[in-house]
Design a protein around this motif. Structure first.
Motif, short mmCIF file in Angstrom:
data_model
loop_
_atom_site.label_atom_id
_atom_site.label_comp_id
_atom_site.label_asym_id
_atom_site.label_seq_id
_atom_site.Cartn_x
_atom_site.Cartn_y
_atom_site.Cartn_z
N ALA A 83 0.65 9.99 -5.91
CA ALA A 83 -0.07 8.42 -6.12
C ALA A 83 -1.36 9.34 -4.87
O ALA A 83 -2.46 8.67 -5.51
N ALA A 118 6.51 10.05 -4.99
CA ALA A 118 5.30 9.18 -5.83
C ALA A 118 3.90 9.40 -4.55
O ALA A 118 3.18 9.16 -4.92
N LEU A 141 -5.19 9.50 -6.41
CA LEU A 141 -6.21 8.40 -6.03
C LEU A 141 -7.61 9.55 -5.90
O LEU A 141 -8.83 8.96 -5.81
N TYR A 194 1.42 -6.06 -4.58
CA TYR A 194 1.49 -6.46 -6.02
C TYR A 194 0.63 -7.05 -6.31
O TYR A 194 -0.36 -7.21 -7.41
N THR A 216 -6.09 9.53 3.22
CA THR A 216 -6.86 8.81 2.48
C THR A 216 -7.91 8.34 2.77
O THR A 216 -9.14 7.58 2.24
N SER A 264 0.35 1.42 -5.30
CA SER A 264 0.82 3.06 -5.30
C SER A 264 1.69 2.28 -4.57
O SER A 264 3.08 2.30 -4.30
N ASN A 265 1.20 1.55 -3.16
CA ASN A 265 1.76 1.63 -1.94
C ASN A 265 2.86 -0.09 -1.64
O ASN A 265 4.25 0.61 -1.93
N LEU A 323 -6.21 -0.05 -6.87
CA LEU A 323 -5.16 1.06 -6.95
C LEU A 323 -4.11 2.22 -5.84
O LEU A 323 -3.21 2.27 -6.11
N ALA A 348 4.48 0.07 -5.15
CA ALA A 348 5.55 0.52 -5.94
C ALA A 348 6.39 1.61 -4.87
O ALA A 348 7.67 0.98 -4.83
N ASN A 349 5.83 1.79 -4.64
CA ASN A 349 6.56 2.66 -3.28
C ASN A 349 7.41 2.38 -2.22
O ASN A 349 8.37 2.70 -2.24
#
Lengths: 115, 777
Positions: free
Chosen positions: A84, A80, A88, A13, B655, A36-37, A32, A39-40
């Protein structure tokens, strides 16, 4: 394991927020991805972490043998991850497009509504 | 009945269609609606006269205590009759006044909407329902004042009227909510029955002040009176209807309606009688400074509204009877006078009374109507206005508190009003003939019928006061007082003090009329002082609002994204940190059960993330993000989530490919921030990270609910016939979520394609004008 994961999530974070606060739009993209990672992982670990007990039911039985990992956070994270990625992809193309028009990679130069 | 009233909104929506069918006669067709309602209301008069209260119950939002219940008692019936009867004539009148106006349709739509809102306002029993209609009248009034929207003054006046009344509306809402809380009921009739509870309640003072703010702004009481004369920018039918007969009386209606429940206290008497008396005098005094006939009438309306408030404040039985009488008398003569003013404006092309003179031979009917209405305004027997004025003087004489002050103001206002009546009713029609911009001739019948009927009513009711007195006014006064009273009006009260005051004011008023030009010249010297009045305060306030919003927009909406994010992150740290550290002790468990390979994977994950933030090369950033992603995939696999691991692996690969493809068309990493900024960001990001870590550690120790996943595990095979529980959740239990996810992905894909196509289009366009694109790879 959980305390170590907690530290890892916190670090992710912190790294993400630091990158999002940059003025370079390329760094924003990296931020970004990190966010997202992070949060996952946060959702994934929220129900505790279980080793070697995937939520699968063996052939011929109607319930798993013994305790299994909580399947609900996994399902949520699965959604998610995919979302995400969609976000992205959209953001990356958007930023690429914005760069083409504004010809600046500095977010501070993108504050006017007309170019 | 509710549906009949509310069908007016539907009728308003169909007005454009009716215009196509009936053309110029639409006004007459639409006038059938208020006329029919008026007949229905007239039919209720006998029952209400007998003291009956009709309650038409209809629920609307029962859970919020909102009902569409209509209550018809004397007060609401009086108002409903005024609204529908005058509304009928105003519609007919507007057909003549706005004949051929390109926006006549819009006028019809809004005025019908207003009519229905106003009826709803006076009939509604629910506090909140009444408030909704109240605000609707403010909005329709705004639209009607700004009817000639090409005119800057009209727009400005419309905004002013809206801001003043809506600001009052906010206060009113607070007051109504407090009233509902204090009384425990949202029904006006129930609240009025518990006056003793309300008057003793702790909330009485704040709720009364809020309600009064709402009523005073709506009814143009001092110091909020300035918006009403400015509202004269509206077409004259609107002025006659909204800004003299109906809407501006909404505040008065509210006060009268709540009088049984809230009236009679020291505070009520003091505020209402003094503010009312001040407004009365201010209106009358400011009126004679103007030569514009509509402004003269508007200020005299302010005077009348002040009188009504004052009478409610005095609150004796006599005063409340005077209130009902004055209300009816004023609506009749002022409606007529406004329509006469419209005729004069329409036929002569000017609104300036000093530019008119000797019009009587050219427009005899108008002159007669104007004379009758003006005599009623002046309070000359045998007109209805005389009775109202006598009663007003009587109640002022019996006022308890501030009697000397009120008496002085009332007497001054009375003789100033008589001068106004003479200026409006005599000046344009008598004396020397003057050239007007248009050659005057008699108005068409459609414009005469309204003022004529209202003027005749003024005369008729004056001659037979018992007709109105025993009828409607008894019921109306009883509703305001809260208990039945008997009203007996008569023209002749004997020679008493009120009569002497009337005579004296008549004499003074006429003398003032004779010397009006001289007095007005003298009063013009006060203009610099007047410029500092309440309106200047309003202007200063509005200017202040603009300055403040400009300033705070510059600060908050500064256009720098990192500032927004910084604010959000700091707010998060502040709020979450506060409740985490102060309300829960953060639990830190040091029970660590790890294996070596797990530590290696998590370590790679963290290192990848950290290296991505410090590297100065885009390629190494992509690589370290990739390492982080694959480490996460490994973590998923190690901790019993094979599906997640596979998905993460796929997505991470995509990605990296995406980043390599697109990112390298973007510029190199630039170093844009100063070391100080970087240190600040590290501190902010670091604190957020620490907070999240503490949060995660604390959250594990808290189990608020029983997990619902037990059900999913147990029923995966029996109900959903699937052995992979995560899959079953996605495609069965939470199938709608997955559908939503598919939509999001599809949307993102469409967005990506659109932007890429757009780029191709640009390139095609650029071929015509070759320009080297900055390429960096």
């Amino acid at each position: 394991m959980e305390p170590i994961m907690a530290v890892a999530i916190g670090t992710l974070y912190a790294a993400a927020i630091f990158m999002i606060l940059r003025r370079s739009i390329v760094k924003l993209v990296i931020g970004l991805i990190l966010l997202s990672n992070a949060a996952n992982l946060l959702i994934f670990t929220s129900a505790g972490m279980t080793r070697g007990a995937p939520p699968l039911i063996p052939e011929g039985l109607s319930a798993p043998v013994g305790a299994v990992a909580d399947p609900l956070p996994q399902a949520v994270v699965l959604t998610a991850i995919v979302i995400a990625f969609g976000v992205l992809a959209f953001a990356v193309v958007l930023i690429r497009r914005a760069y083409e028009i504004v010809k600046a990679d500095d977010l501070d130069k993108m504050k006017e509504t007309d170019t | 009945m509710q549906l009949a009233v509310l069908s007016g909104f539907v009728l308003a929506a169909f007005a454009p269609l009716l215009h196509r069918w009936f053309g110029g006669r639409t006004s007459l067709v639409l006038a059938v609606f208020p006329a029919a309602l008026a007949l229905w209301f007239l039919g209720q008069v006998p029952a209400v006269m007998d003291g009956e209260v009709l309650t038409l119950a209809l629920e609307w939002v029962p859970s919020l205590g909102m009902s569409l219940t209509f209550v018809i008692d004397g007060l609401s019936l009086l108002f409903a009759l005024l609204i529908t009867v005058i509304g009928t004539f105003v519609l007919i009148y507007a057909g003549g006044y706005l004949k051929g106006h390109p926006d006549l349709v819009r006028f019809h739509i809004v005025i019908l909407a207003f009519m229905v809102s106003m009826l709803g306002l006076v009939l509604a029993d629910g506090l909140l329902t009444m408030f909704v209609f109240w605000e609707l009248t403010s909005i329709t009034s705004y639209l009607l004042i700004g009817f000639n929207h090409a005119d800057l003054e009209a727009r400005k006046s419309a905004r002013q009227g809206l801001f003043v009344t809506v600001a009052g509306g906010l206060a009113l809402m607070a007051g109504l909510v407090m009233l509902g809380i204090a009384g425990g009921s949202w029904s006006l009739s129930e609240l009025n029955a518990m006056g003793d509870v309300l008057r003793e309640h702790d909330l009485y003072a704040p709720l009364l002040i809020c309600l009064l703010l709402g009523a005073f702004t709506k009814s143009a009481q001092f110091p909020f009176h300035f918006w009403l004369p400015n509202a004269m920018a509206a077409p004259t039918p609107v002025s006659a209807y909204l800004h003299s007969a109906t809407m501006v009386k909404a505040g008065i209606y509210l006060l009268a309606r709540l009088h049984p429940g809230l009236g009679g206290t020291e505070m009520w008497i003091g505020i209402l009688s003094v503010v009312g008396a001040l407004t009365m005098f201010t209106g009358a005094f400011l009126a004679i400074r103007h030569t514009n006939i509509k402004k003269l009438l508007a200020y005299s309306t302010v005077m009348a509204l002040g009188t009504l408030t004052m009478l409610l404040g005095i609150g004796t039985e006599g005063a409340l009877i005077a209130f009902a009488t004055f209300l009816l008398a004023h609506s009749l003569y002022k409606g007529a006078l406004f329509m006469v003013a419209g005729i004069l404006d329409h036929e002569t092309g000017t609104k300036d009374v000093t530019a008119m003179g000797g019009l009587r031979p050219l427009m005899p009917v108008t002159a007669l109507v104007a004379l009758i209405a003006a005599l009623s305004l002046a309070g000359v027997p045998p007109l209805f206005g005389f009775i109202a004025k006598e009663l007003m003087f009587e109640s002022v004489l019996e006022a308890g508190r501030f009697r000397a002050l009120i008496l002085l103001l009332a007497f001054s206002a009375a003789f100033l009003t008589i001068a106004v009546a003479a200026i409006v009713g005599l000046r344009p029609f008598f004396g020397e003939r003057r050239q007007t911009p248009r050659v005057a001739h008699e108005a068409p019948a459609s414009m005469l019928i309204g003022p004529a009927v209202l003027a005749i009513l003024s005369l008729l009711l004056g001659l037979t006061p018992m007709l109105a007195g025993t009828g409607l006014l008894t019921a109306a006064a009883s509703a305001v007082i809260g208990e039945p009273v008997q009203v007996s009006l008569s023209l002749w009260h004997g020679i008493n003090l009120p009569l002497l005051m009337s005579l004296a004011s008549l004499g003074l008023g006429y003398a003032l009329f004779r010397r009006w030009d001289l007095v007005r010249g003298r009063l013009a010297r006060l203009d610099p002082l007047m410029a500092r009045g309440p309106e200047a305060g309003y202007e200063a306030f509005m200017h202040g609002v603009t300055v403040v919003s400009d300033w705070q927009t510059r600060i908050l909406q500064n256009g720098y994204m990192r500032n927004y994010i910084m604010v959000m992150v700091l707010t998060l740290i502040g709020l979450v940190g506060n409740s985490l550290l102060l309300r829960h002790a953060p639990a830190i468990a040091f029970h660590v059960d790890v294996r070596f390979h797990e530590v290696v994977v998590v370590g790679m994950l963290v290192m990848g993330a950290l290296f991505a933030t410090v590297t100065r090369s885009r390629l190494s950033a992509v690589v370290s993000v990739g390492i982080m992603g694959f480490s996460i995939a490994l973590t998923f696999i190690l901790f019993s989530a094979p599906d997640l691991g596979i998905t993460q692996l796929l997505v991470e690969t995509l990605t990296v490919i995406l980043l390599v493809l697109v990112l390298f068309r973007l510029p190199r990493f630039a170093s844009l921030s100063t070391p100080v900024e970087r240190i600040r960001d590290i501190i902010v990001a670091g604190s957020a990270g620490v907070l999240i870590t503490l949060l995660v550690l604390t959250a594990w120790g808290i189990d608020q609910f029983v997990p619902i996943s037990g059900y999913m595990i147990d029923n995966s095979v029996p109900l959903a016939h699937g052995r992979n529980i995560v899959n079953v959740i996605l495609v069965d239990y939470r199938a709608l979520d997955t559908l939503g996810e598919i939509f999001v992905l599809a949307l993102a894909a469409i967005g990506v394609i659109a932007m890429l196509k757009l780029r191709a289009g640009d390139k095609a366009a650029k071929k015509a004008t070759p320009e080297k694109e900055p390429y960096d790879g």
